[in-house]
Design a protein around this motif. Sequence first.
Motif, PDB file in Angstrom:
ATOM      1  N   VAL A  23       0.863  -1.183   0.000  1.00 39.45           N
ATOM      2  CA  VAL A  23       0.000   0.000   0.000  1.00 39.45           C
ATOM      3  C   VAL A  23       0.897   1.230   0.000  1.00 39.45           C
ATOM      4  O   VAL A  23       1.643   1.465   0.935  1.00 39.45           O
ATOM      5  N   ASP A  24       0.833   1.972  -1.094  1.00 44.58           N
ATOM      6  CA  ASP A  24       1.640   3.185  -1.219  1.00 44.58           C
ATOM      7  C   ASP A  24       0.735   4.370  -1.527  1.00 44.58           C
ATOM      8  O   ASP A  24      -0.491   4.261  -1.495  1.00 44.58           O
ATOM      9  N   ALA A  25       1.329   5.503  -1.841  1.00 41.34           N
ATOM     10  CA  ALA A  25       0.561   6.721  -2.105  1.00 41.34           C
ATOM     11  C   ALA A  25      -0.380   6.545  -3.296  1.00 41.34           C
ATOM     12  O   ALA A  25      -1.500   7.063  -3.287  1.00 41.34           O
ATOM     13  N   HIS A  26       0.057   5.821  -4.292  1.00 40.67           N
ATOM     14  CA  HIS A  26      -0.777   5.580  -5.480  1.00 40.67           C
ATOM     15  C   HIS A  26      -2.040   4.803  -5.103  1.00 40.67           C
ATOM     16  O   HIS A  26      -3.150   5.163  -5.502  1.00 40.67           O
ATOM     17  N   ILE A  27      -1.891   3.760  -4.327  1.00 34.05           N
ATOM     18  CA  ILE A  27      -3.026   2.941  -3.882  1.00 34.05           C
ATOM     19  C   ILE A  27      -3.946   3.768  -2.987  1.00 34.05           C
ATOM     20  O   ILE A  27      -5.175   3.718  -3.124  1.00 34.05           O
ATOM     21  N   LEU A  28      -3.376   4.540  -2.079  1.00 35.91           N
ATOM     22  CA  LEU A  28      -4.188   5.384  -1.211  1.00 35.91           C
ATOM     23  C   LEU A  28      -4.973   6.416  -2.013  1.00 35.91           C
ATOM     24  O   LEU A  28      -6.110   6.741  -1.679  1.00 35.91           O
ATOM     25  N   GLY A  29      -4.387   6.915  -3.094  1.00 36.01           N
ATOM     26  CA  GLY A  29      -5.089   7.846  -3.980  1.00 36.01           C
ATOM     27  C   GLY A  29      -6.279   7.189  -4.665  1.00 36.01           C
ATOM     28  O   GLY A  29      -7.354   7.782  -4.790  1.00 36.01           O
ATOM     29  N   ILE A  30      -6.091   5.957  -5.102  1.00 30.50           N
ATOM     30  CA  ILE A  30      -7.189   5.209  -5.725  1.00 30.50           C
ATOM     31  C   ILE A  30      -8.319   5.012  -4.714  1.00 30.50           C
ATOM     32  O   ILE A  30      -9.502   5.208  -5.037  1.00 30.50           O
ATOM     33  N   ARG A 141       4.392  17.056   3.585  1.00 27.81           N
ATOM     34  CA  ARG A 141       4.541  15.616   3.838  1.00 27.81           C
ATOM     35  C   ARG A 141       3.657  14.810   2.870  1.00 27.81           C
ATOM     36  O   ARG A 141       4.066  13.797   2.338  1.00 27.81           O
ATOM     37  N   LYS A 142       2.448  15.288   2.646  1.00 26.63           N
ATOM     38  CA  LYS A 142       1.523  14.602   1.738  1.00 26.63           C
ATOM     39  C   LYS A 142       2.074  14.590   0.308  1.00 26.63           C
ATOM     40  O   LYS A 142       1.825  13.653  -0.433  1.00 26.63           O
ATOM     41  N   LEU A 143       2.828  15.631  -0.031  1.00 29.54           N
ATOM     42  CA  LEU A 143       3.447  15.699  -1.358  1.00 29.54           C
ATOM     43  C   LEU A 143       4.765  14.942  -1.434  1.00 29.54           C
ATOM     44  O   LEU A 143       5.370  14.833  -2.496  1.00 29.54           O
ATOM     45  N   GLY A 144       5.242  14.475  -0.293  1.00 27.55           N
ATOM     46  CA  GLY A 144       6.524  13.760  -0.267  1.00 27.55           C
ATOM     47  C   GLY A 144       7.707  14.687  -0.284  1.00 27.55           C
ATOM     48  O   GLY A 144       8.800  14.317  -0.704  1.00 27.55           O
ATOM     49  N   MET A 145       7.526  15.910   0.173  1.00 27.89           N
ATOM     50  CA  MET A 145       8.606  16.905   0.178  1.00 27.89           C
ATOM     51  C   MET A 145       9.290  16.917   1.528  1.00 27.89           C
ATOM     52  O   MET A 145       8.736  16.759   2.538  1.00 27.89           O
TER      53      MET A 145
END
Length: 145
Positions: A23-30, A141-145
Amino acid sequence: MRITIDERQDAQDTEVAITCKKVDAHILGIIARLRMYDRKITGTASNATHIVNAEDILYVESVDKHTFFYTAHCVYETQLRLYEMEERLTDCDFVRISKGCLVNFRTIVSLRPDINGRIIATLEGGDQVVISRQYAPIVRRKLGM
């Protein structure tokens, strides 16, 4: 990504199953988009009550103890308080950006640094909202910065 549809006549409801390695950011976005699909919010505009899809909401703002939400074409007032809207929309990828504002993270087009550590976010349609210094780290943080 592979998509499989299993059509069954005896199905009682639509079910979406996600199979992934991690489960990564891509999956959480989906997942956030799927949750947003079925979420409806009611608001009043022009003396009528409207039912609005959560995905159409750009941001939610509290002004003088009244809560408003904005879409690309209209401003609606809701009887819900800002914290109640936040509870309903957090799992739909809405993020608090200041004491009185939530934003649909999916509608942010660009970010620009501002004075005192604040960030100016431009949304789809050109609206701009200010991300306060207190909430800027959450957005970064949400943007991964």
